[in-house]
Design a protein around this motif. Structure first.
Motif, PDB file in Angstrom:
ATOM      1  N   UNK A 184       0.829  -1.204   0.000  1.00  0.00           N
ATOM      2  CA  UNK A 184       0.000   0.000   0.000  1.00  0.00           C
ATOM      3  C   UNK A 184       0.865   1.256   0.000  1.00  0.00           C
ATOM      4  N   UNK A 185       1.964   1.234   0.750  1.00  0.00           N
ATOM      5  CA  UNK A 185       2.854   2.393   0.806  1.00  0.00           C
ATOM      6  C   UNK A 185       3.468   2.669  -0.561  1.00  0.00           C
ATOM      7  N   UNK A 186       3.887   1.620  -1.266  1.00  0.00           N
ATOM      8  CA  UNK A 186       4.454   1.786  -2.610  1.00  0.00           C
ATOM      9  C   UNK A 186       3.412   2.395  -3.538  1.00  0.00           C
ATOM     10  N   UNK A 187       2.180   1.902  -3.452  1.00  0.00           N
ATOM     11  CA  UNK A 187       1.104   2.394  -4.312  1.00  0.00           C
ATOM     12  C   UNK A 187       0.803   3.868  -4.054  1.00  0.00           C
ATOM     13  N   UNK A 188       0.860   4.273  -2.789  1.00  0.00           N
ATOM     14  CA  UNK A 188       0.482   5.645  -2.428  1.00  0.00           C
ATOM     15  C   UNK A 188       1.635   6.642  -2.496  1.00  0.00           C
ATOM     16  N   UNK A 189       2.877   6.161  -2.523  1.00  0.00           N
ATOM     17  CA  UNK A 189       4.032   7.052  -2.406  1.00  0.00           C
ATOM     18  C   UNK A 189       4.174   7.967  -3.615  1.00  0.00           C
ATOM     19  N   UNK A 190       4.357   9.252  -3.350  1.00  0.00           N
ATOM     20  CA  UNK A 190       4.520  10.249  -4.410  1.00  0.00           C
ATOM     21  C   UNK A 190       5.978  10.596  -4.674  1.00  0.00           C
ATOM     22  N   UNK A 191       6.871  10.239  -3.767  1.00  0.00           N
ATOM     23  CA  UNK A 191       8.283  10.581  -3.885  1.00  0.00           C
ATOM     24  C   UNK A 191       9.049   9.390  -4.479  1.00  0.00           C
ATOM     25  N   UNK A 192       9.752   9.617  -5.588  1.00  0.00           N
ATOM     26  CA  UNK A 192      10.432   8.519  -6.274  1.00  0.00           C
ATOM     27  C   UNK A 192      11.496   7.878  -5.400  1.00  0.00           C
ATOM     28  N   UNK A 193      12.263   8.687  -4.666  1.00  0.00           N
ATOM     29  CA  UNK A 193      13.346   8.117  -3.848  1.00  0.00           C
ATOM     30  C   UNK A 193      12.791   7.243  -2.730  1.00  0.00           C
ATOM     31  N   UNK A 194      11.730   7.711  -2.088  1.00  0.00           N
ATOM     32  CA  UNK A 194      11.130   6.922  -1.023  1.00  0.00           C
ATOM     33  C   UNK A 194      10.518   5.644  -1.577  1.00  0.00           C
ATOM     34  N   UNK A 195       9.874   5.726  -2.748  1.00  0.00           N
ATOM     35  CA  UNK A 195       9.296   4.522  -3.353  1.00  0.00           C
ATOM     36  C   UNK A 195      10.382   3.507  -3.677  1.00  0.00           C
ATOM     37  N   UNK A 196      11.507   3.983  -4.185  1.00  0.00           N
ATOM     38  CA  UNK A 196      12.616   3.074  -4.494  1.00  0.00           C
ATOM     39  C   UNK A 196      13.143   2.403  -3.231  1.00  0.00           C
ATOM     40  N   UNK A 197      13.199   3.147  -2.136  1.00  0.00           N
ATOM     41  CA  UNK A 197      13.657   2.549  -0.877  1.00  0.00           C
ATOM     42  C   UNK A 197      12.702   1.460  -0.418  1.00  0.00           C
ATOM     43  N   UNK A 198      11.406   1.710  -0.509  1.00  0.00           N
ATOM     44  CA  UNK A 198      10.414   0.716  -0.113  1.00  0.00           C
ATOM     45  C   UNK A 198      10.569  -0.565  -0.932  1.00  0.00           C
ATOM     46  N   UNK A 199      10.769  -0.414  -2.230  1.00  0.00           N
ATOM     47  CA  UNK A 199      10.895  -1.577  -3.110  1.00  0.00           C
ATOM     48  C   UNK A 199      12.201  -2.328  -2.903  1.00  0.00           C
ATOM     49  N   UNK A 200      13.210  -1.631  -2.386  1.00  0.00           N
ATOM     50  CA  UNK A 200      14.530  -2.253  -2.257  1.00  0.00           C
ATOM     51  C   UNK A 200      14.628  -3.219  -1.086  1.00  0.00           C
ATOM     52  N   UNK A 201      13.704  -3.147  -0.129  1.00  0.00           N
ATOM     53  CA  UNK A 201      13.779  -3.991   1.053  1.00  0.00           C
ATOM     54  C   UNK A 201      13.501  -5.448   0.695  1.00  0.00           C
ATOM     55  N   UNK A 202      14.359  -6.357   1.122  1.00  0.00           N
ATOM     56  CA  UNK A 202      14.122  -7.777   0.894  1.00  0.00           C
ATOM     57  C   UNK A 202      12.834  -8.206   1.569  1.00  0.00           C
ATOM     58  N   UNK A 203      12.706  -7.911   2.845  1.00  0.00           N
ATOM     59  CA  UNK A 203      11.446  -8.008   3.581  1.00  0.00           C
ATOM     60  C   UNK A 203      11.364  -6.783   4.472  1.00  0.00           C
ATOM     61  N   UNK A 204      10.166  -6.441   4.893  1.00  0.00           N
ATOM     62  CA  UNK A 204      10.029  -5.285   5.779  1.00  0.00           C
ATOM     63  C   UNK A 204      10.727  -5.557   7.105  1.00  0.00           C
ATOM     64  N   UNK A 205      10.529  -6.754   7.669  1.00  0.00           N
ATOM     65  CA  UNK A 205      11.146  -7.049   8.958  1.00  0.00           C
ATOM     66  C   UNK A 205      12.665  -6.934   8.883  1.00  0.00           C
ATOM     67  N   UNK A 206      13.264  -7.451   7.827  1.00  0.00           N
ATOM     68  CA  UNK A 206      14.722  -7.385   7.717  1.00  0.00           C
ATOM     69  C   UNK A 206      15.189  -5.938   7.550  1.00  0.00           C
ATOM     70  N   UNK A 207      14.436  -5.129   6.847  1.00  0.00           N
ATOM     71  CA  UNK A 207      14.817  -3.718   6.685  1.00  0.00           C
ATOM     72  C   UNK A 207      14.745  -2.970   8.013  1.00  0.00           C
ATOM     73  N   UNK A 208      13.740  -3.289   8.824  1.00  0.00           N
ATOM     74  CA  UNK A 208      13.625  -2.632  10.122  1.00  0.00           C
ATOM     75  C   UNK A 208      14.736  -3.093  11.062  1.00  0.00           C
ATOM     76  N   UNK A 209      15.046  -4.367  11.034  1.00  0.00           N
ATOM     77  CA  UNK A 209      16.090  -4.906  11.908  1.00  0.00           C
ATOM     78  C   UNK A 209      17.480  -4.399  11.530  1.00  0.00           C
ATOM     79  N   UNK A 210      17.685  -4.125  10.241  1.00  0.00           N
ATOM     80  CA  UNK A 210      19.021  -3.726   9.776  1.00  0.00           C
ATOM     81  C   UNK A 210      19.464  -2.400  10.350  1.00  0.00           C
ATOM     82  N   UNK A 211      18.526  -1.593  10.820  1.00  0.00           N
ATOM     83  CA  UNK A 211      18.884  -0.286  11.364  1.00  0.00           C
ATOM     84  C   UNK A 211      19.022  -0.328  12.881  1.00  0.00           C
TER      85      UNK A 211
END
Length: 389
Positions: A362-389
């Protein structure tokens, strides 16, 4: 700083540079002049680490009244209706977003894109999809964003975390909150009010104390006829955690008499001990050998509540490190609440990873900013992206 064995893991990225010189307080603008905003205004104004330079609210009169309520000897502060514009114009070091949840996403996006660090009120946003959007914006801009989950900064909560680490693993944790609430403002019509308003604090505290994250959640809600809320304000949820333990949260705005305190009543059952906490005294910690602490032991005198959140964010900006409750770490608390809300609405057992991935779509669908959309798509899984930080 999170420890190496915390559930979100060590920071994967290099520490951000220091953003505030050591020789002056942090210049802060508070956005939102409602009840929570006025608390933030007085907290920042009294803080030894920050300087209140501006107050913003869509109702300019509300901002003016908040400014007029400051002590007579407080320096004059600027007021406005656009908090991000005001922060940029004043050269503020940080923006405190104390607006209602529906406003968190647009204000935080604008501030992050303007390079203004944000200390936001809980919940991070109104929806999990928007929370993931803000996580992606924080990655894309490199601008710090922390959510104020003030329970983590209580010395009693730290004592519980240390006890669990030393005497676990945990088996069963329960938190019970009960008050009679007369609904006012946006909370009257807010869905799942006890989960989103009180539960968000308690699930975040549970995650911190247990050093564990949710796997799946079940929940039920009820609305007695005397409730002043439009939606059910009594709820019980059970979360299956990554450490194999269960966390049960009971909350109600509909109970009269013998109210708990705001932090609720807690019990932790562990392999090698148990702990209880009444929400204000020192926790009672005990093993088979006897008590380690008692309720009447003195509580250390130090900043807590939102003053401690402010001090943590300013220290992190000054030291060039990632603060506690940074958005990546905080999102899982909102996911826990959203899973409970979905379970209460539709029944069944909600898998948190499925919920996160649906929110990402849903976030990818609604996102208006290209850089933020690319970041969302780049995550292998959401949980792994959250844990990586």
């Amino acid at each position: 700083m999170p420890s190496e064995n915390a559930p979100w893991g060590p920071a994967a990225a290099p520490a951000p540079p220091s953003r505030i010189p050591a020789d002056r307080p942090a210049r802060a603008v508070v956005v939102g002049a409602g009840g929570m905003g006025r608390w933030w205004v007085s907290t920042v104004a009294a803080s030894p680490v920050a300087e209140l330079v501006g107050i913003a609210d869509l109702d300019r009169g509300a901002a003016r009244r908040a400014a007029d309520a400051l002590p007579e000897d407080h320096p004059a502060v600027a007021i406005g209706t656009d908090g991000v514009e005001l922060a940029v114009r004043l050269g503020a070091d940080l923006l405190v977003d104390a607006t209602i949840p529906v406003a968190h996403h647009p204000i935080t996006v604008a501030a992050l894109r303007a390079g203004v660090p944000v200390l936001g009120e809980k919940p991070v946003t109104e929806t999990l999809a928007q929370a993931l959007s803000l996580t992606a914006h924080a990655e894309a801009t490199g601008t710090p964003f922390m959510v104020s989950q003030s329970r983590r900064f209580f010395p009693q909560v730290r004592a519980l975390r240390e006890f669990v680490a030393e005497h676990g693993p945990p088996v069963l944790t329960t938190a019970f909150f009960a008050m009679y609430g007369r609904a006012e403002g946006y909370r009257r019509a807010e869905p799942h009010p006890v989960l989103r308003d009180i539960g968000i604090h308690n699930v975040d505290a549970a995650r911190y104390v247990l050093a564990a994250d949710p796997v799946a959640v079940t929940a039920v809600e009820t609305r007695p006829p005397w409730s002043t809320f439009d939606h059910p304000a009594t709820a019980t949820s059970t979360s299956e955690m990554t450490d194999g333990s269960l966390f049960v949260h009971n909350g109600s705005w509909d109970i009269r008499g013998l109210s708990t305190l705001w932090n609720g009543d807690w019990r932790f059952g562990l392999r090698h001990g148990s702990a209880t906490w009444d929400g204000t005294s020192m926790p009672v910690l005990g093993t088979e050998e006897g008590l380690l602490t008692r309720r009447d032991d003195p509580v250390p005198e130090e900043a807590d509540q939102i003053a401690a959140s402010l001090a943590e964010f300013v220290a992190a900006l000054r030291e060039g490190r990632t603060p506690q409750c940074e958005v990546h770490e905080n999102v899982m608390s909102l996911a826990m609440i959203d899973a409970a809300s979905e379970a209460a609405d539709h029944g069944g057992r909600v898998l948190v990873d499925d919920l996160l991935e649906r929110a990402r779509a849903r976030a990818v669908e609604d996102e208006l900013d290209d850089r933020a959309r690319d970041r969302l798509r780049s995550w292998t899984t959401v949980r792994s992206a959250l844990r990586a930080r």
